[in-house]
Write an enzyme that holds these catalytic residues in place. Sequence first.
Site, PDB file in Angstrom:
ATOM      1  CG  ASP A 161      -2.019   1.162   1.284  1.00 44.26           C
ATOM      2  OD1 ASP A 161      -1.988   1.876   0.192  1.00 44.26           O
ATOM      3  OD2 ASP A 161      -2.608   1.178   2.261  1.00 44.26           O
ATOM      4  CG  ASP A 204       3.830   4.741   2.836  1.00 43.95           C
ATOM      5  OD1 ASP A 204       2.877   3.906   3.248  1.00 43.95           O
ATOM      6  OD2 ASP A 204       5.097   4.710   2.933  1.00 43.95           O
ATOM      7  CB  SER A 209      -4.642  12.134   1.026  1.00 41.65           C
ATOM      8  OG  SER A 209      -3.722  11.341   1.269  1.00 41.65           O
ATOM      9  CB  ALA A 210      -3.284  14.432   6.039  1.00 35.28           C
ATOM     10  CG  ASN A 211       2.274  14.849   4.916  1.00 34.03           C
ATOM     11  OD1 ASN A 211       1.748  15.415   5.775  1.00 34.03           O
ATOM     12  ND2 ASN A 211       3.525  15.538   4.447  1.00 34.03           N
ATOM     13  N   PRO A 213       3.341  13.591   8.624  1.00 36.31           N
ATOM     14  CG  PRO A 213       5.323  14.680   7.745  1.00 36.31           C
ATOM     15  CD  PRO A 213       4.406  13.748   7.696  1.00 36.31           C
ATOM     16  CB  ALA A 214      -0.575  16.328   7.965  1.00 41.66           C
ATOM     17  NE  ARG A 215      -2.264   9.914   7.013  1.00 43.64           N
ATOM     18  CZ  ARG A 215      -2.452   8.830   6.277  1.00 43.64           C
ATOM     19  NH1 ARG A 215      -2.221   7.680   6.935  1.00 43.64           N
ATOM     20  NH2 ARG A 215      -2.448   8.974   5.069  1.00 43.64           N
ATOM     21  CD  GLU A 233      -5.432  -1.373   0.212  1.00 44.50           C
ATOM     22  OE1 GLU A 233      -5.889  -0.488   0.269  1.00 44.50           O
ATOM     23  OE2 GLU A 233      -5.738  -2.247   1.185  1.00 44.50           O
TER      24      GLU A 233
END
Length: 626
Positions: free
Chosen positions: A401, A403, A438-440, A442-444, A499
């Site tokens: 999957d 990222d 979608s958030a990367n 660092p944002a998560r 995925e």
Amino acid sequence: MSFNSDSKSKRSSKSISSNPSSSSNYSSDGRNSNKKKKTAQKPQGMAWGSNSRSSSRSAFRNSPFSDFGSYMVVKNQKLHEQFDAAASSSSHSGSSSGNSIFCGVSIFVDGYTVPSSQELRGYMLKHGGRFENYFSRHHVTHIICSNLPDSKIKNLRAFSGGLPVVKPAWVLDSVAANKLLSWIPYQLDQLATENDNQPKLSTFFTPKIGVASEIANPIVGGQVHSENNDQSMVKVDSSLSEDYASLDQADRCSVEFNDPLQRNIDKVMFEEAACCVESSCESKGIELRDSLSSDGKDPDLKQSYDTCQSSVSLGNNTLDNHNPSEASSSRISCPPKKHHSTLADPNFVENYFKSSRLHFIGTWRNRYRKRFPSSSNGFGYKSSSVSSAAVNEKTAIIHIDMDSFFVSVVIRNRTELLDKPVAVCHSDNPRGTAEISSANYPARDHGVKAGMFVKDAKILCPQLVIVPYDFEAYEKVADQFYDILHKHCNKVQAVSCDEAFLDVSESEVGDPQLLASIIRKEILDTTGCTASAGIAVNMLMARLATKTAKPDGQCYIPPEKIDDYLCALPVKALPGIGHVLEAKLKKRQIKTCGQLRLISKETLEGWIYSYTPAHTYMSLFRMILE
DNA sequence: ATCCTCCCCTAC
DNA sequence: TAAGGTAGGGGAGGAT
């Protein structure tokens, strides 16, 4: 909150006594003069109606108008009479141009304007329009203003009920052109921007009412009638609607041209309403001709009206049927510029889907099937049905999957963003109303999640960087991704664009973990994006392992560790357990897979009604544990 | 008994 | 401005 809080002094020019220069336009009879003194005491600032909670009401408690509302009624009535008298005298004196440009138009001037409100009043007087001293949805058709502070703009949105808010130039230019021009180009910039935002649902379903009420404006001859308590009906000249009688009661909406002059504004109104009608027609599968005639008897126009009638029941849902004025208030319900219809933008639908991430995701599989038709069935068995027969000592499944796919693809070449919190969504507008797709990672780390509104995300992470979608790049990277997978494995089962499952049981690379790392590296080298992998003896565990591996990692769960891994795992982590099933299980104090394993299959089926793939997963889960 | 359709739920 | 679509598994229940 009072609407007029910051504009009393400006609107005071509308009060009779505070604007002596205009007194000649009003009745000079003595009674009125007395009233003027009274009215000057306070109501001048109440232009936006009697909903003000101003303490000024106390000033009237002992007045002849014991009720503030009735006072305003009387005052307005008197002002109307004054206006009528002035219009009449103007007409008799021959000053009238004889051209009722503004027939059916009733303006309310808000705030300071150039020309002044009284000058605008004069234009209305001269050209057949009306001038409202106080705002009323029942009477006002257009709000005129030049510049307003933000707070008033906010209030306008709340109170104007969709009425056109236009610059004074609309009046001047109409007079100069000697005809009623469309107000749309003259819309107040501050609201034009706002109106281009997401339209209300009524935009698409009330145009018939809008058209009808524009034409049958209560100020002129035409009336918006409420014929009974259940329906708001707008009458129509029978010549315009032969089919009217044949319509169901609930579908009836018609337009009455009681006043011949009313036809003056037909053309403009229809041009403005065309987009709305179009939307409505689309919703009913009816094709509307592009050109609308200003002649009420024109067959095309009739068709438009008939169409309106046939679809008005939709609009009724959004109106207060007991209040005709409410119907009027929705008269301009369509955004004046960028219309959400194929009339103004023939490619609207196409563009909509082009910009829809969910559409992209939902239709991706079909594109994949065309590209890899031979592997469209994946392993040849359903993802959830990895039976015990399929699982043996050699079985090895890799779940891979990418990222934060939507973000990673966009920022892969923007090194300055790689370690910054970034999210993908359509807009970074100051109101933060766009939804994060979608958030990367660092944002998560700040708690930013997909599905969150930007404004909420920025509370959690003020430095969040918003980047737009790049669907072309997603398509390309997905292709590269699957090219790599198919190169290394002939049993690929696609889950989505980013995925997939790989059955590597027969792989030449003996070690599935090694193979996973090789594939991940190749994905990174080729696409510039990282991928994570989970390796296990079946698809379920491989999938769960990937969750542990993320981001940019891989995780192998050996058969002997499955029990431990699942024991404390929340049931929601199981694929197929959504919020409904989670709630059902939680209701029975089942929160972890460890608790779940204690429940018999039969009991479980009874609880969750066995109608979801979760049942299969759970069966598998039990099989693994037993 | 089998097929078909609808609905619920889920995932991306 | 925002773009909340699409597909699939599985059970229930009706049609054949």
